[in-house]
Design an enzyme around this catalytic site. Structure first.
Site, mmCIF file in Angstrom:
data_model
loop_
_atom_site.group_PDB
_atom_site.id
_atom_site.type_symbol
_atom_site.label_atom_id
_atom_site.label_comp_id
_atom_site.label_asym_id
_atom_site.label_seq_id
_atom_site.Cartn_x
_atom_site.Cartn_y
_atom_site.Cartn_z
ATOM 1 N N SER A 144 7.401 -12.544 -9.029
ATOM 2 C CA SER A 144 8.638 -11.753 -9.000
ATOM 3 C C SER A 144 9.772 -12.645 -8.544
ATOM 4 C CB SER A 144 8.475 -10.590 -8.017
ATOM 5 O OG SER A 144 9.719 -9.974 -7.783
ATOM 6 N N TYR A 157 5.795 -6.875 0.232
ATOM 7 C CA TYR A 157 5.744 -7.140 -1.215
ATOM 8 C C TYR A 157 6.335 -8.521 -1.531
ATOM 9 C CZ TYR A 157 6.651 -6.919 -6.191
ATOM 10 O OH TYR A 157 6.695 -7.216 -7.537
HETATM 11 N N1 LIG Z 1 8.640 -3.707 -12.746
HETATM 12 C C1 LIG Z 1 9.278 -4.578 -11.984
HETATM 13 O O1 LIG Z 1 10.452 -4.393 -11.644
HETATM 14 C C2 LIG Z 1 8.582 -5.842 -11.560
HETATM 15 C C3 LIG Z 1 9.384 -6.930 -11.188
HETATM 16 C C4 LIG Z 1 8.762 -8.117 -10.786
HETATM 17 C C5 LIG Z 1 7.387 -8.213 -10.783
HETATM 18 N N2 LIG Z 1 6.631 -7.131 -11.148
HETATM 19 C C6 LIG Z 1 5.175 -7.286 -11.113
HETATM 20 O O2 LIG Z 1 4.666 -6.996 -12.404
HETATM 21 C C7 LIG Z 1 3.303 -6.614 -12.303
HETATM 22 C C8 LIG Z 1 3.065 -5.388 -13.160
HETATM 23 O O3 LIG Z 1 3.869 -4.338 -12.656
HETATM 24 P P1 LIG Z 1 4.542 -3.231 -13.588
HETATM 25 O O4 LIG Z 1 6.016 -3.361 -13.418
HETATM 26 O O5 LIG Z 1 3.991 -3.262 -14.951
HETATM 27 O O6 LIG Z 1 4.110 -1.904 -12.771
HETATM 28 P P2 LIG Z 1 3.157 -0.694 -13.186
HETATM 29 O O7 LIG Z 1 3.642 -0.080 -14.440
HETATM 30 O O8 LIG Z 1 3.082 0.159 -11.965
HETATM 31 O O9 LIG Z 1 1.741 -1.394 -13.463
HETATM 32 C C9 LIG Z 1 0.918 -1.853 -12.416
HETATM 33 C C10 LIG Z 1 -0.476 -2.101 -12.956
HETATM 34 O O10 LIG Z 1 -1.302 -2.612 -11.899
HETATM 35 C C11 LIG Z 1 -2.513 -1.889 -11.898
HETATM 36 N N3 LIG Z 1 -3.092 -1.794 -10.560
HETATM 37 C C12 LIG Z 1 -2.481 -1.422 -9.408
HETATM 38 N N4 LIG Z 1 -3.378 -1.354 -8.415
HETATM 39 C C13 LIG Z 1 -4.586 -1.691 -8.941
HETATM 40 C C14 LIG Z 1 -5.894 -1.785 -8.418
HETATM 41 N N5 LIG Z 1 -6.170 -1.504 -7.125
HETATM 42 N N6 LIG Z 1 -6.905 -2.160 -9.246
HETATM 43 C C15 LIG Z 1 -6.657 -2.421 -10.542
HETATM 44 N N7 LIG Z 1 -5.434 -2.351 -11.100
HETATM 45 C C16 LIG Z 1 -4.407 -1.985 -10.307
HETATM 46 C C17 LIG Z 1 -2.146 -0.497 -12.406
HETATM 47 O O11 LIG Z 1 -3.290 0.120 -12.991
HETATM 48 P P3 LIG Z 1 -4.079 1.393 -12.404
HETATM 49 O O12 LIG Z 1 -3.109 2.187 -11.579
HETATM 50 O O13 LIG Z 1 -4.561 2.100 -13.621
HETATM 51 O O14 LIG Z 1 -5.196 0.794 -11.611
HETATM 52 C C18 LIG Z 1 -1.120 -0.820 -13.472
HETATM 53 O O15 LIG Z 1 -1.753 -1.083 -14.693
HETATM 54 C C19 LIG Z 1 3.030 -6.399 -10.808
HETATM 55 O O16 LIG Z 1 2.347 -7.527 -10.297
HETATM 56 C C20 LIG Z 1 4.425 -6.323 -10.205
HETATM 57 O O17 LIG Z 1 4.435 -6.753 -8.868
HETATM 58 C C21 LIG Z 1 7.195 -5.958 -11.540
#
Ligand SMILES: NC(=O)c1ccc[n+]([C@@H]2O[C@H](COP(=O)([O-])OP(=O)(O)OC[C@H]3O[C@@H](n4cnc5c(N)ncnc54)[C@H](OP(=O)(O)O)[C@@H]3O)[C@@H](O)[C@H]2O)c1
Length: 270
Positions: A144, A157
């Site tokens: 991030s 985080y």
């Molecule tokens: N969106 C943003 O603004 C942003 C910005 C920078 C970085 N990121 C990073 O991008 C990555 C993906 O995030 P996203 O934005 O796509 O959010 P998201 O839509 O909430 O997706 C998060 C994913 O992680 C999985 N996950 C969470 N806890 C888990 C666990 N205990 N075991 C297995 N899977 C788990 C969830 O699947 P289940 O709930 O089905 O397990 C879901 O598929 C993350 O690492 C986040 O930190 C996001």
């Protein structure tokens, strides 16, 4: 994107957001995809969608709670038993927690460290032999922009993501000349389910103020495309979106005592 022709990619967090998008963008090129998350129904739906569009593609799903060390070892065992040799690991699963540290729920903090830090590190450790033996492989760690600066109200985080970027850079150097590249994808705030999950009870929908930063905005598809392009070009890290990338590059040249003042003054906006 020729790099991904015929690859076998394992994508964690494939049930939503960036993870599903990684699967959709890799599907036209990959030989096989392994989709991992807890929500099996979401994984099943994605598998059905991809199987219909790409009949040649093998799509495996594996439902697991990656916060659980045993479940991670179980995934590695299952890959071995199935004869699935992963050559592209996308460590994408992650979660945040929005609010001050003092009032945070410890179970949530523990889960965040377990998924963002331990699972990413453990899966990399478990799969590295398979990645190395393929001759040409890649690891993409979803970090991030918060990894570059401390973020009050998302303190743990941003600390987990600082770890991810640091680990990625060090492993990239360690693995130089092994045929395994390591890249960190460092997005700014993107509309996925991330902020709904990060919100505390009663705060749903309050963060972040997307409308106040239109110039920094990219879609999940653009962020994922930037990550895949960076892997294909063997880049160490990428910040998706030209305006945000330039802003981060400039901010990193500013002495930290000034950065600290700016972050302190902007506290509460993110
Ligand atoms: N969106 C943003 O603004 C942003 C910005 C920078 C970085 N990121 C990073 O991008 C990555 C993906 O995030 P996203 O934005 O796509 O959010 P998201 O839509 O909430 O997706 C998060 C994913 O992680 C999985 N996950 C969470 N806890 C888990 C666990 N205990 N075991 C297995 N899977 C788990 C969830 O699947 P289940 O709930 O089905 O397990 C879901 O598929 C993350 O690492 C986040 O930190 C996001």
């Amino acid at each position: 994107m020729k790099f991904f022709e015929g690859c076998t990619a394992l994508i964690t967090g494939a049930s939503s957001g960036f993870g599903s998008e990684f699967a959709r963008q890799l599907a036209p090129r990959a030989r096989a995809l392994v989709l991992v998350a807890r929500r099996n129904d979401r994984l099943e739906a994605l598998r059905a969608e991809l199987a219909e569009k790409f009949p040649e593609l093998a799509v495996f799903i594996y439902a697991a709670d990656l916060a659980d060390e045993g479940a991670r070892a179980g995934l590695a065992r299952w890959l071995h038993e199935q004869g699935i040799a992963v050559d592209f690991l996308v460590n994408n699963a992650g979660l945040g927690d929005h609010g001050d540290f003092e009032t945070s729920d410890w179970d949530r903090v523990r889960a965040m460290i377990a998924v963002n830090v331990s699972a990413l590190t453990h899966l990399t450790h478990l799969l590295l032999p398979s990645l190395r033996s393929s001759g040409r492989a890649a690891i993409l760690n979803v970090s991030s922009v918060a990894s570059f600066f401390p973020v009050p109200n998302m303190a743990v985080y941003s600390a987990t993501k600082a770890y991810v970027t640091s680990l990625s850079e060090a492993l990239r150097m360690e693995l130089r000349d092994t045929g395994v590249s390591v890249t960190a994808l460092c997005p700014g705030p993107v509309r996925t389910e991330f902020f709904d999950v990060a919100a505390r009870p009663g705060d749903e929908g309050k963060t972040p103020h997307f409308e106040s930063m239109p110039l920094f905005q990219v879609t999940p598809a653009e962020a994922v495309h930037a990550g895949l392009e960076a892997v294909a070009r063997d880049r160490a890290r990428v910040v998706p979106g030209p305006v945000l990338a330039v802003a981060v590059a400039i901010a990193m040249l500013v002495p930290f005592f000034i950065v600290r003042q700016v972050i302190q003054a902007g506290r509460g906006r993110i």
